[in-house]
Design an enzyme around this catalytic site. Structure first.
Site, PDB file in Angstrom:
ATOM      1  N   GLU C  46       0.836  -1.218   0.000  1.00 26.13           N
ATOM      2  CA  GLU C  46       0.000   0.000   0.000  1.00 26.13           C
ATOM      3  C   GLU C  46       0.864   1.259   0.000  1.00 26.13           C
ATOM      4  OE1 GLU C  46      -3.068  -0.119  -0.483  1.00 26.13           O
ATOM      5  OE2 GLU C  46      -3.635  -2.151   0.084  1.00 26.13           O
ATOM      6  N   ASN C  50       1.300   3.989  -3.088  1.00 22.22           N
ATOM      7  CA  ASN C  50       0.976   5.413  -2.877  1.00 22.22           C
ATOM      8  C   ASN C  50       2.103   6.336  -3.333  1.00 22.22           C
ATOM      9  OD1 ASN C  50      -1.575   4.983  -1.946  1.00 22.22           O
ATOM     10  ND2 ASN C  50      -1.112   5.315   0.221  1.00 22.22           N
ATOM     11  N   ARG C 106      -9.249   3.704  -7.372  1.00 25.77           N
ATOM     12  CA  ARG C 106      -8.584   3.609  -6.068  1.00 25.77           C
ATOM     13  C   ARG C 106      -9.682   3.528  -5.023  1.00 25.77           C
ATOM     14  NH1 ARG C 106      -4.181   1.565  -5.961  1.00 25.77           N
ATOM     15  NH2 ARG C 106      -3.723   2.471  -3.941  1.00 25.77           N
TER      16      ARG C 106
HETATM   17  N1  LIG Z   1       2.945   9.107  -0.825  1.00 33.71           N
HETATM   18  C1  LIG Z   1       1.908   9.968  -1.042  1.00 33.71           C
HETATM   19  N2  LIG Z   1       2.141  11.158  -1.669  1.00 33.71           N
HETATM   20  C2  LIG Z   1       1.118  12.018  -1.900  1.00 33.71           C
HETATM   21  N3  LIG Z   1      -0.159  11.793  -1.537  1.00 33.71           N
HETATM   22  C3  LIG Z   1      -0.456  10.621  -0.917  1.00 33.71           C
HETATM   23  C4  LIG Z   1       0.556   9.659  -0.643  1.00 33.71           C
HETATM   24  N4  LIG Z   1      -0.028   8.622   0.004  1.00 33.71           N
HETATM   25  C5  LIG Z   1      -1.343   8.914   0.118  1.00 33.71           C
HETATM   26  N5  LIG Z   1      -1.607  10.123  -0.429  1.00 33.71           N
HETATM   27  C6  LIG Z   1      -2.934  10.805  -0.475  1.00 33.71           C
HETATM   28  O1  LIG Z   1      -3.772  10.193   0.487  1.00 33.71           O
HETATM   29  C7  LIG Z   1      -4.966   9.710  -0.132  1.00 33.71           C
HETATM   30  C8  LIG Z   1      -5.451   8.461   0.592  1.00 33.71           C
HETATM   31  O2  LIG Z   1      -4.526   7.393   0.431  1.00 33.71           O
HETATM   32  P1  LIG Z   1      -5.009   5.879   0.556  1.00 33.71           P
HETATM   33  O3  LIG Z   1      -5.766   5.700   1.836  1.00 33.71           O
HETATM   34  O4  LIG Z   1      -3.837   4.998   0.374  1.00 33.71           O
HETATM   35  O5  LIG Z   1      -6.050   5.683  -0.620  1.00 33.71           O
HETATM   36  P2  LIG Z   1      -5.845   5.585  -2.221  1.00 33.71           P
HETATM   37  O6  LIG Z   1      -4.403   5.288  -2.506  1.00 33.71           O
HETATM   38  O7  LIG Z   1      -6.743   4.470  -2.618  1.00 33.71           O
HETATM   39  O8  LIG Z   1      -6.255   6.898  -2.790  1.00 33.71           O
HETATM   40  C9  LIG Z   1      -4.579   9.474  -1.579  1.00 33.71           C
HETATM   41  O9  LIG Z   1      -5.700   9.503  -2.437  1.00 33.71           O
HETATM   42  C10 LIG Z   1      -3.620  10.648  -1.823  1.00 33.71           C
HETATM   43  O10 LIG Z   1      -4.305  11.853  -2.086  1.00 33.71           O
END
Ligand SMILES: Nc1ncnc2c1ncn2[C@@H]1O[C@H](COP(=O)(O)OP(=O)(O)O)[C@@H](O)[C@H]1O
Ligand SMILES: Nc1ncnc2c1ncn2[C@@H]1O[C@H](COP(=O)(O)OP(=O)(O)O)[C@@H](O)[C@H]1O
Lengths: 106, 140, 140, 106
Positions: C46, C50, C106
């Site tokens: 995960e 991301n 997502r």
């Molecule tokens: N490494 C990252 N860099 C930038 N934004 C991130 C990162 N990880 C997560 N995010 C932000 O947090 C939100 C939620 O992440 P997550 O719970 O993993 O759901 P998803 O990946 O399905 O969108 C993402 O949609 C994104 O906007």
């Protein structure tokens, strides 16, 4: 480096398992030396069928074992090395002193 | 496919199998044969073991660096330590040459195996500075 | 058993499975259960995904850093990118929250899974600077 | 993400294999959408027995598939997820809209 042993007449068959590298070698060495010292044993067969990996640490260990056995007029054999181990044994020249045997012991 | 990774880890014997499986996993994307993967694992295992027992003489506070690069199905992997270095690299590369005591049962075949299992081997070393082994292998 | 490693690799989707298997292989020396290994693989997958799709928005020129530490059977793993960062971390941690377009499918559950599969989760982020996710898990 | 499919009456059974992560998801999505569009199909069963790993990218893909099928009044089912996948499905809440079935189809 799990190990199991079985004696048939004066031959001991040793089944090796897993990976044999420098980390695993010292434990195995102690176990093999015990078998090599057993007075009734004349021949030792290393059954490598269950071994996944061996590097030159295994070659060193086997050379040491060979010398120990030779001092007591005992002979060492290989059985069923994987292609990876076969290649290590070939490159190291061990086959010229330790023969590969063909038949399996149940 | 182009890909890069670098891995740094403690120079302890427990990490020998970890190191070779990381390099193997890195190559999987090129879909090499089992034989090539095994050749690479064997060569990496030799180089990493050398860093631990020769470079750092089994002292637990060193670190080993592995850098790997895939470009157009060619693997280039370098394995380095900051250990004691090799006084005479040419001599060290000789078959059966080892500086270990006989009771350690080193075969002196580490470099021999690296050479014959990979397509190329280069060794750079500086006394007191460390050793860097570079190997390449075509995966396809 | 104490052990440390750090792994840097190209932020490309092909490396998602590579990254999770490296962290899993690193933990093997503590002899964890299959369930714990799978929890760790899932959480790492995960976090790495991301970095690739949110941090670097699928541009291939970024790098991801994973640092892992085992001390007395406690795993601490940090996963960081130098990507665009998260404007509001608290919001991002909300179940089902996602900034992806619907067609990307997502689920917004990445952080939810990291939280429930690991013992602890901490997220530090700086807009334009990048994101660092730190997770711990007791292996024994 | 190897896949194989078999239709029994108006139910299509889809055997998934390997890992399902973000990298593998887009390929699989295209394949599954083709099956979802087949007019004779009323139910789709995702047989997960051969799957080794799935993360939230799989949840997103399955949600999309569920919606697509629901629009056509078709129902989706899970069969035989591994413990790792079962945990992902539980945490994501997917079981409340997509039931797990018990019986295997040969
Ligand atoms: N490494 C990252 N860099 C930038 N934004 C991130 C990162 N990880 C997560 N995010 C932000 O947090 C939100 C939620 O992440 P997550 O719970 O993993 O759901 P998803 O990946 O399905 O969108 C993402 O949609 C994104 O906007
Ligand atoms: N990383 C290293 N640091 C210092 N010395 C090394 C290193 N690698 C190899 N050597 C030297 O080269 C010799 C030959 O290495 P090798 O062919 O692998 O055989 P072995 O490891 O069995 O001794 C070693 O005995 C050691 O003296």
């Amino acid at each position: 480096m799990l190990i199991s042993a079985k004696t048939v007449n004066s031959t001991i068959y040793i089944k090796l398992r897993g990976d044999l590298d420098h980390y695993k070698a010292s434990d195995l060495k102690n176990q093999l030396n015990k078998y090599a010292d057993m007075p009734k044993i004349k021949r030792m067969v290393l059954d490598m069928k269950g071994m996944d990996f061996m590097d030159s640490a295994g070659v060193g260990l086997i050379m040491g074992l060979y010398k120990k056995l030779k001092n007591k007029n005992k002979q060492l054999y290989f059985f069923s090395p994987s292609p990876q181990i076969d290649k290590v044994l070939r490159v190291s020249g061990l086959y010229s002193i330790i023969p590969l045997i063909e038949q399996e012991v149940k | 496919m182009n890909n890069n990774m670098s891995l740094k880890f403690d120079a302890i014997a427990e990490n020998e199998s970890f190191a070779r499986s990381v390099v193997a996993a890195f190559c999987v994307s090129c879909d090499p044969t089992v034989e090539k993967i095994n050749d690479i694992k064997t060569a990496v295992s030799e180089a990493v073991t050398n860093c631990i027992i020769h470079g750092y003489e089994n002292m637990a506070n060193g670190q080993i660096l592995i850098e790997a690069e895939l470009s157009d199905d060619l693997l280039k992997v370098t394995i380095s330590d900051n250990g004691k270095g090799i006084p005479d690299v040419k001599e060290a590369l000789t078959d059966f040459y080892t500086t270990s005591k006989e009771s350690d049962e080193r075969s002196g075949l580490g470099f021999t195996i690296m050479k014959s299992f990979m397509d190329s081997l280069d060794v750079q070393s500086e006394l007191g500075g460390g050793t860097t082994v570079t190997m390449t292998k075509r995966l396809k």
